[in-house]
Design an enzyme around this catalytic site. Sequence first.
Site, short mmCIF file in Angstrom:
data_model
loop_
_atom_site.label_atom_id
_atom_site.label_comp_id
_atom_site.label_asym_id
_atom_site.label_seq_id
_atom_site.Cartn_x
_atom_site.Cartn_y
_atom_site.Cartn_z
N SER A 143 33.50 31.01 -23.50
CA SER A 143 33.58 29.63 -22.21
C SER A 143 32.39 30.47 -21.32
O SER A 143 32.14 31.56 -21.34
CB SER A 143 34.67 29.75 -21.73
N TYR A 157 41.87 34.35 -17.71
CA TYR A 157 41.16 33.52 -18.64
C TYR A 157 39.67 34.01 -18.92
O TYR A 157 39.23 34.15 -19.90
CB TYR A 157 41.28 32.14 -18.31
N1 LIG Z 1 37.84 22.11 -22.72
C1 LIG Z 1 36.93 22.90 -22.21
O1 LIG Z 1 36.62 22.43 -21.27
C2 LIG Z 1 36.70 24.17 -22.79
C3 LIG Z 1 35.64 24.93 -22.11
C4 LIG Z 1 35.04 26.02 -22.67
C5 LIG Z 1 35.93 26.64 -23.47
N2 LIG Z 1 37.23 26.09 -23.99
C6 LIG Z 1 37.75 26.82 -25.04
O2 LIG Z 1 37.79 25.90 -26.29
C7 LIG Z 1 38.98 26.28 -27.12
C8 LIG Z 1 39.58 24.84 -27.62
O3 LIG Z 1 40.13 24.19 -26.45
P1 LIG Z 1 40.15 22.81 -26.14
O4 LIG Z 1 39.64 22.38 -25.16
O5 LIG Z 1 40.04 22.11 -27.53
O6 LIG Z 1 41.78 22.69 -25.84
P2 LIG Z 1 43.23 21.97 -26.54
O7 LIG Z 1 42.90 20.56 -26.90
O8 LIG Z 1 44.38 22.42 -25.65
O9 LIG Z 1 43.27 22.89 -27.77
C9 LIG Z 1 43.70 24.04 -27.92
C10 LIG Z 1 44.25 24.32 -29.31
O10 LIG Z 1 44.43 25.99 -29.39
C11 LIG Z 1 46.17 25.66 -29.90
N3 LIG Z 1 46.70 26.94 -29.41
C12 LIG Z 1 46.98 27.24 -28.20
N4 LIG Z 1 47.86 28.29 -28.04
C13 LIG Z 1 47.95 28.54 -29.19
C14 LIG Z 1 48.72 29.71 -29.91
N5 LIG Z 1 49.57 30.60 -29.16
N6 LIG Z 1 48.99 29.89 -31.17
C15 LIG Z 1 48.34 28.91 -32.06
N7 LIG Z 1 47.62 27.95 -31.60
C16 LIG Z 1 47.50 27.74 -30.14
C17 LIG Z 1 46.48 24.40 -29.59
O11 LIG Z 1 47.67 23.97 -30.63
P3 LIG Z 1 49.05 24.09 -30.51
O12 LIG Z 1 49.36 23.55 -29.10
O13 LIG Z 1 49.55 22.91 -31.31
O14 LIG Z 1 49.69 25.57 -31.00
C18 LIG Z 1 45.33 23.57 -29.69
O15 LIG Z 1 45.27 23.20 -31.00
C19 LIG Z 1 39.74 27.11 -26.39
O16 LIG Z 1 39.58 28.42 -26.90
C20 LIG Z 1 39.29 26.69 -25.11
O17 LIG Z 1 39.49 28.20 -24.28
C21 LIG Z 1 37.44 24.97 -23.58
#
Ligand SMILES: NC(=O)c1ccc[n+]([C@@H]2O[C@H](COP(=O)([O-])OP(=O)(O)OC[C@H]3O[C@@H](n4cnc5c(N)ncnc54)[C@H](OP(=O)(O)O)[C@@H]3O)[C@@H](O)[C@H]2O)c1
Length: 252
Positions: A143, A157
């Site tokens: 990130s 984080y």
């Molecule tokens: N959205 C943003 O603004 C942003 C910005 C920078 C980086 N990111 C990063 O991008 C990545 C994806 O995030 P997203 O925004 O797409 O969020 P999201 O829609 O909440 O997706 C997160 C995913 O991770 C899975 N997950 C979370 N904890 C887990 C665990 N303990 N075991 C297995 N699976 C787990 C969730 O699945 P389940 O709940 O079904 O387990 C879900 O599929 C993350 O690493 C996040 O930190 C996001």
Amino acid sequence: MLALANKIAIVTGASSGIGRATAKLFAEEGARIVVSARRQAELDTLVAEISDADGTAVALAGDVRDEAYAKALVDLAVENFGGLDIAFNNAGAVGLMAPLPDMMPATWHETMDINLTSAFLGAKYQIPAMLERGVGSLIFTSSFVGYTAGMPGMAAYAAAKAGLIGLTQVLAAEYGPKGLRVNALLPGGTDTPGATTTTPEARAFVEGIHALKRMAQPEEIARSALYLASDASSFTTGTALFADGGVSINRT
Ligand SMILES: NC(=O)c1ccc[n+]([C@@H]2O[C@H](COP(=O)([O-])OP(=O)(O)OC[C@H]3O[C@@H](n4cnc5c(N)ncnc54)[C@H](OP(=O)(O)O)[C@@H]3O)[C@@H](O)[C@H]2O)c1
């Protein structure tokens, strides 16, 4: 020729957001995929959608903090599809936000485990499988938070996401001579259930800190993951690739 023809991939965090969009794009581009997350029903829906679009995916639900699960994902890729070429280690969560003196050690550990230790556990089993084929692309979703921006309340984080960049650099150096590429992907604010934009004010703030004055759609981040996964990035390793709408450079 499809960008990922004959490739085999693991995508974690595939039940939602960036991971879900990436799994669909990888499948469209010809990869056979193991999709991972805790929620079985969401994974089943994704597998059905991929299959309806003539793609190939299997799901295994579990927790990325569990070493046995990390191994099982790789075993499934090898047993079902014959090996592993691509690992998009993308599962993550912001976790409980708090000023550091108020942060409980359990919160710190949980956030580190979900975002950083999960990457260690994934890579531990993915690397040997990739070495069997002498080729591979590992991608870790980091990130801008913790790399180019300090966001109050997000110490655990940020530390975890910055840690992924160190992990990326070491693994790139360690396994480059053996044909593996390792990169970190740094999304900007992305419109997913995992984003912290739960109020209109929070959303306006997050949009405003980007040069593009908006958040990304998960499909836009998926295209950057595809670049890192495919031979289009064949000479790219050890990098922190921004797909961040200019949040890292914006001062307006
Ligand atoms: N959205 C943003 O603004 C942003 C910005 C920078 C980086 N990111 C990063 O991008 C990545 C994806 O995030 P997203 O925004 O797409 O969020 P999201 O829609 O909440 O997706 C997160 C995913 O991770 C899975 N997950 C979370 N904890 C887990 C665990 N303990 N075991 C297995 N699976 C787990 C969730 O699945 P389940 O709940 O079904 O387990 C879900 O599929 C993350 O690493 C996040 O930190 C996001």
